[in-house]
Design a protein around this motif. Structure first.
Motif, PDB file in Angstrom:
ATOM      1  N   VAL A 145       0.838  -1.200   0.000  1.00 50.56           N
ATOM      2  CA  VAL A 145       0.000   0.000   0.000  1.00 50.56           C
ATOM      3  C   VAL A 145       0.874   1.253   0.000  1.00 50.56           C
ATOM      4  N   SER A 146       1.956   1.214   0.783  1.00 51.18           N
ATOM      5  CA  SER A 146       2.813   2.395   0.900  1.00 51.18           C
ATOM      6  C   SER A 146       3.520   2.741  -0.402  1.00 51.18           C
ATOM      7  N   ARG A 147       3.731   1.742  -1.264  1.00 53.58           N
ATOM      8  CA  ARG A 147       4.428   2.029  -2.516  1.00 53.58           C
ATOM      9  C   ARG A 147       3.464   2.462  -3.613  1.00 53.58           C
ATOM     10  N   GLY A 148       2.151   2.428  -3.336  1.00 51.43           N
ATOM     11  CA  GLY A 148       1.157   2.889  -4.293  1.00 51.43           C
ATOM     12  C   GLY A 148       0.871   1.881  -5.389  1.00 51.43           C
ATOM     13  N   GLY A 149      -0.040   2.217  -6.263  1.00 54.04           N
ATOM     14  CA  GLY A 149      -0.410   1.333  -7.355  1.00 54.04           C
ATOM     15  C   GLY A 149      -1.456   0.317  -6.929  1.00 54.04           C
ATOM     16  N   SER A 150      -2.021  -0.352  -7.896  1.00 51.92           N
ATOM     17  CA  SER A 150      -3.073  -1.331  -7.623  1.00 51.92           C
ATOM     18  C   SER A 150      -2.479  -2.725  -7.517  1.00 51.92           C
ATOM     19  N   ASP A 151      -3.133  -3.591  -6.723  1.00 52.43           N
ATOM     20  CA  ASP A 151      -2.671  -4.965  -6.559  1.00 52.43           C
ATOM     21  C   ASP A 151      -2.907  -5.770  -7.827  1.00 52.43           C
ATOM     22  N   ASP A 152      -2.006  -6.734  -8.095  1.00 57.31           N
ATOM     23  CA  ASP A 152      -2.266  -7.647  -9.196  1.00 57.31           C
ATOM     24  C   ASP A 152      -3.187  -8.762  -8.692  1.00 57.31           C
ATOM     25  N   ARG A 153      -3.460  -9.734  -9.545  1.00 59.47           N
ATOM     26  CA  ARG A 153      -4.463 -10.745  -9.217  1.00 59.47           C
ATOM     27  C   ARG A 153      -4.071 -11.570  -8.000  1.00 59.47           C
ATOM     28  N   LEU A 154      -2.786 -11.888  -7.854  1.00 55.11           N
ATOM     29  CA  LEU A 154      -2.341 -12.659  -6.695  1.00 55.11           C
ATOM     30  C   LEU A 154      -2.272 -11.799  -5.437  1.00 55.11           C
ATOM     31  N   GLU A 155      -1.782 -10.579  -5.572  1.00 54.83           N
ATOM     32  CA  GLU A 155      -1.689  -9.687  -4.416  1.00 54.83           C
ATOM     33  C   GLU A 155      -3.062  -9.405  -3.812  1.00 54.83           C
ATOM     34  N   ALA A 156      -4.100  -9.434  -4.656  1.00 55.34           N
ATOM     35  CA  ALA A 156      -5.443  -9.120  -4.193  1.00 55.34           C
ATOM     36  C   ALA A 156      -6.134 -10.288  -3.492  1.00 55.34           C
ATOM     37  N   GLU A 157      -5.474 -11.445  -3.435  1.00 55.42           N
ATOM     38  CA  GLU A 157      -6.077 -12.594  -2.757  1.00 55.42           C
ATOM     39  C   GLU A 157      -6.243 -12.314  -1.254  1.00 55.42           C
ATOM     40  N   ALA A 158      -7.132 -13.062  -0.615  1.00 53.79           N
ATOM     41  CA  ALA A 158      -7.403 -12.894   0.810  1.00 53.79           C
ATOM     42  C   ALA A 158      -6.161 -13.188   1.643  1.00 53.79           C
ATOM     43  N   ILE A 159      -6.121 -12.632   2.853  1.00 52.87           N
ATOM     44  CA  ILE A 159      -4.969 -12.796   3.723  1.00 52.87           C
ATOM     45  C   ILE A 159      -4.708 -14.270   4.046  1.00 52.87           C
ATOM     46  N   GLU A 160      -5.765 -15.091   4.089  1.00 53.37           N
ATOM     47  CA  GLU A 160      -5.594 -16.522   4.366  1.00 53.37           C
ATOM     48  C   GLU A 160      -4.766 -17.191   3.270  1.00 53.37           C
ATOM     49  N   PHE A 161      -4.967 -16.764   2.046  1.00 57.55           N
ATOM     50  CA  PHE A 161      -4.177 -17.289   0.925  1.00 57.55           C
ATOM     51  C   PHE A 161      -2.697 -16.967   1.140  1.00 57.55           C
ATOM     52  N   HIS A 162      -2.399 -15.740   1.483  1.00 58.59           N
ATOM     53  CA  HIS A 162      -1.010 -15.320   1.652  1.00 58.59           C
ATOM     54  C   HIS A 162      -0.365 -15.995   2.863  1.00 58.59           C
ATOM     55  N   ARG A 163      -1.154 -16.277   3.883  1.00 60.84           N
ATOM     56  CA  ARG A 163      -0.608 -17.023   5.031  1.00 60.84           C
ATOM     57  C   ARG A 163      -0.242 -18.438   4.622  1.00 60.84           C
ATOM     58  N   ALA A 164      -1.098 -19.057   3.802  1.00 61.95           N
ATOM     59  CA  ALA A 164      -0.798 -20.412   3.325  1.00 61.95           C
ATOM     60  C   ALA A 164       0.453 -20.410   2.452  1.00 61.95           C
ATOM     61  N   VAL A 165       0.601 -19.372   1.648  1.00 59.84           N
ATOM     62  CA  VAL A 165       1.790 -19.255   0.800  1.00 59.84           C
ATOM     63  C   VAL A 165       3.043 -19.124   1.659  1.00 59.84           C
ATOM     64  N   ARG A 166       2.972 -18.287   2.686  1.00 54.09           N
ATOM     65  CA  ARG A 166       4.130 -18.127   3.571  1.00 54.09           C
ATOM     66  C   ARG A 166       4.523 -19.463   4.212  1.00 54.09           C
ATOM     67  N   GLU A 167       3.532 -20.185   4.718  1.00 51.54           N
ATOM     68  CA  GLU A 167       3.822 -21.482   5.330  1.00 51.54           C
ATOM     69  C   GLU A 167       4.386 -22.448   4.302  1.00 51.54           C
ATOM     70  N   GLY A 168       3.903 -22.346   3.068  1.00 52.78           N
ATOM     71  CA  GLY A 168       4.443 -23.186   2.009  1.00 52.78           C
ATOM     72  C   GLY A 168       5.910 -22.912   1.763  1.00 52.78           C
ATOM     73  N   PHE A 169       6.292 -21.644   1.712  1.00 57.79           N
ATOM     74  CA  PHE A 169       7.698 -21.282   1.537  1.00 57.79           C
ATOM     75  C   PHE A 169       8.557 -21.815   2.684  1.00 57.79           C
ATOM     76  N   LEU A 170       8.086 -21.623   3.914  1.00 53.94           N
ATOM     77  CA  LEU A 170       8.870 -22.058   5.078  1.00 53.94           C
ATOM     78  C   LEU A 170       9.036 -23.573   5.112  1.00 53.94           C
ATOM     79  N   GLU A 171       8.021 -24.293   4.668  1.00 51.87           N
ATOM     80  CA  GLU A 171       8.126 -25.749   4.611  1.00 51.87           C
ATOM     81  C   GLU A 171       9.153 -26.171   3.556  1.00 51.87           C
ATOM     82  N   LEU A 172       9.164 -25.493   2.420  1.00 51.51           N
ATOM     83  CA  LEU A 172      10.150 -25.792   1.386  1.00 51.51           C
ATOM     84  C   LEU A 172      11.566 -25.547   1.903  1.00 51.51           C
TER      85      LEU A 172
END
Length: 206
Positions: A145-172
């Motif tokens: 938000v601080s850098r401005g501009g609109s979110d792309d399709r993935l950035e606009a996903e719900a916070i639960e999606f991004h939490r799952a992605v983070r956990e996926g990275f950490l598991e890898l």
């Protein structure tokens, strides 16, 4: 191949582009040819696929995974492998691990199915070093938000999606400690850069 392949991974807003630029500059100061690139969008074909994937309409999970794989196949064949073969260092924003985290852990697809597609597309090429800039999804959203501009399709996903992605990275990273360097993305840019350099220097010929 005698080059060095380094990828940067992490959630949106983690600072991957900043660190990639700093690393590329450090390598160039030491006389190395550096190829800075990204997925998707590292080739002419990839630019068009990136538009469809991030700014197009609805894409089914399987179609999404296949489009990323198509981008990857073209990118590896025409940019990454040729660079590595001429002893360059490839510094890349996102690679297979992003597919595993976003299309696998974040979506309804099997991580192993996504891995098979990605390894086939890349002809089995993996980086020597993957830097994972770990950040809480809420903090990443604030940075976006601080850098401005609109979110792309993935950035606009719900916070639960991004939490799952983070956990996926950490598991890898847990599964591949020899390849991964996990860094807290809330550290200062200079501290993150220093940690990346320490690991990179160990991979360069003396």
């Amino acid at each position: 191949m005698s080059g060095l392949f380094i990828t940067l991974e992490g959630g949106d807003g983690a600072g991957k582009s900043t660190q990639a630029e700093l690393l590329a500059g450090w390598l160039e100061e030491r006389g190395r040819e550096v190829v800075r690139t990204r997925e998707p969008g590292g080739t002419t074909l990839g630019v068009e696929l990136r538009k469809l994937l991030l700014h197009g309409g609805d894409v089914s999970p399987r179609a999404e995974a296949l489009l990323y794989a198509a981008d990857r196949a073209q990118h590896i064949a025409t940019v990454v492998r040729p660079a590595l073969e001429r002893d360059a260092v490839v510094v890349q924003d996102r690679y297979i691990d992003s597919s595993l985290a976003y299309q696998g852990a974040g979506r309804v697809l099997s991580v192993e199915d996504v891995r098979r597609i990605s390894e086939w597309a890349s002809d089995g090429l993996w980086p020597q070093l993957t830097v994972l800039l770990d950040i809480d999804p809420g903090e990443g959203a604030t940075r976006r938000v601080s850098r401005g501009g609109s979110d792309d399709r993935l950035e606009a996903e719900a916070i639960e999606f991004h939490r799952a992605v983070r956990e996926g990275f950490l598991e890898l990273a847990k599964q591949g400690p020899d390849r991964f360097l996990v860094i807290d993305a809330t550290l200062s840019a200079d501290e993150i850069h220093a940690r990346i350099l320490a690991r990179t220097a160990a991979l360069l010929p003396r």
